[in-house]
Design a protein around this motif. Structure first.
Motif, PDB file in Angstrom:
ATOM      1  N   LEU A   1      55.348 -65.188  45.790  1.00 42.28           N
ATOM      2  CA  LEU A   1      53.923 -65.504  45.873  1.00 42.28           C
ATOM      3  C   LEU A   1      53.520 -66.269  44.629  1.00 42.28           C
ATOM      4  CD1 LEU A   1      51.102 -65.155  47.178  1.00 42.28           C
ATOM      5  CD2 LEU A   1      50.937 -62.978  45.942  1.00 42.28           C
ATOM      6  N   GLU A   2      52.902 -67.430  44.828  1.00 40.31           N
ATOM      7  CA  GLU A   2      52.408 -68.235  43.711  1.00 40.31           C
ATOM      8  C   GLU A   2      50.905 -68.411  43.879  1.00 40.31           C
ATOM      9  OE1 GLU A   2      54.430 -71.821  41.741  1.00 40.31           O
ATOM     10  OE2 GLU A   2      53.048 -72.722  43.181  1.00 40.31           O
TER      11      GLU A   2
ATOM     12  N   VAL B   1      54.832 -64.084  41.415  1.00 41.17           N
ATOM     13  CA  VAL B   1      55.386 -62.738  41.565  1.00 41.17           C
ATOM     14  C   VAL B   1      56.372 -62.721  42.725  1.00 41.17           C
ATOM     15  CG1 VAL B   1      53.420 -61.497  40.538  1.00 41.17           C
ATOM     16  CG2 VAL B   1      53.415 -62.010  42.971  1.00 41.17           C
ATOM     17  N   VAL B   2      57.324 -61.781  42.651  1.00 35.29           N
ATOM     18  CA  VAL B   2      58.299 -61.577  43.714  1.00 35.29           C
ATOM     19  C   VAL B   2      58.261 -60.106  44.106  1.00 35.29           C
ATOM     20  CG1 VAL B   2      60.193 -61.224  42.061  1.00 35.29           C
ATOM     21  CG2 VAL B   2      60.716 -61.839  44.423  1.00 35.29           C
ATOM     22  N   ASN B   3      58.320 -59.844  45.399  1.00 34.09           N
ATOM     23  CA  ASN B   3      58.317 -58.470  45.895  1.00 34.09           C
ATOM     24  C   ASN B   3      59.736 -57.914  45.764  1.00 34.09           C
ATOM     25  OD1 ASN B   3      57.584 -56.085  47.017  1.00 34.09           O
ATOM     26  ND2 ASN B   3      57.450 -56.836  49.104  1.00 34.09           N
ATOM     27  N   ASP B   4      60.067 -57.515  44.542  1.00 29.52           N
ATOM     28  CA  ASP B   4      61.398 -57.013  44.235  1.00 29.52           C
ATOM     29  C   ASP B   4      61.309 -56.155  42.976  1.00 29.52           C
ATOM     30  OD1 ASP B   4      64.115 -56.654  44.587  1.00 29.52           O
ATOM     31  OD2 ASP B   4      64.691 -58.603  43.808  1.00 29.52           O
ATOM     32  N   THR B   5      62.424 -55.590  42.563  1.00 26.30           N
ATOM     33  CA  THR B   5      62.445 -54.762  41.352  1.00 26.30           C
ATOM     34  C   THR B   5      62.957 -55.529  40.143  1.00 26.30           C
ATOM     35  OG1 THR B   5      64.654 -53.963  41.906  1.00 26.30           O
ATOM     36  CG2 THR B   5      62.770 -52.625  42.661  1.00 26.30           C
TER      37      THR B   5
ATOM     38  N   PHE C   1      54.365 -55.544  46.322  1.00 26.53           N
ATOM     39  CA  PHE C   1      53.173 -55.908  47.094  1.00 26.53           C
ATOM     40  C   PHE C   1      53.570 -56.078  48.551  1.00 26.53           C
ATOM     41  CE2 PHE C   1      54.959 -59.908  45.574  1.00 26.53           C
ATOM     42  CZ  PHE C   1      54.946 -60.727  46.694  1.00 26.53           C
ATOM     43  N   ASP C   2      52.581 -56.014  49.438  1.00 26.40           N
ATOM     44  CA  ASP C   2      52.780 -56.230  50.860  1.00 26.40           C
ATOM     45  C   ASP C   2      52.054 -57.495  51.272  1.00 26.40           C
ATOM     46  OD1 ASP C   2      54.298 -53.924  51.446  1.00 26.40           O
ATOM     47  OD2 ASP C   2      52.476 -52.712  51.497  1.00 26.40           O
ATOM     48  N   VAL C   3      52.631 -58.199  52.219  1.00 27.78           N
ATOM     49  CA  VAL C   3      52.013 -59.414  52.743  1.00 27.78           C
ATOM     50  C   VAL C   3      51.918 -59.287  54.247  1.00 27.78           C
ATOM     51  CG1 VAL C   3      52.289 -61.900  53.059  1.00 27.78           C
ATOM     52  CG2 VAL C   3      52.909 -60.862  50.889  1.00 27.78           C
TER      53      VAL C   3
END
Length: 70
Positions: free
Chosen positions: A26-27, A39-43, A58-60
């Protein structure tokens, strides 16, 4: 309008046991931001095309592809 996925991404989405996971990048851009928020939905943080995306859960929910809908 259909979303463009690479052939590899389509294979992973349709696999019952995928080898790779698909990450959501997500930019966020705004005139008042000096640099975009990425951001990236990862650890773990990840670098894509020279841009660092910070790990953040985060959720999309994407809208459906139907025309003439809000």
């Amino acid at each position: 309008m259909a979303r463009p996925y690479s052939q590899r991404a389509r294979e992973q989405l349709n696999a019952t046991s995928a080898d790779d996971i698909l990450l959501v990048l997500l930019e966020i851009r705004h005139p008042q931001l000096a640099v975009p928020v990425r951001v990236v939905n990862d650890t773990q943080n990840i670098v894509v095309e020279g841009n660092e995306f910070i790990a953040c859960a985060f959720d999309v929910t994407l809208p459906d592809d139907s025309d003439n809908q809000v």
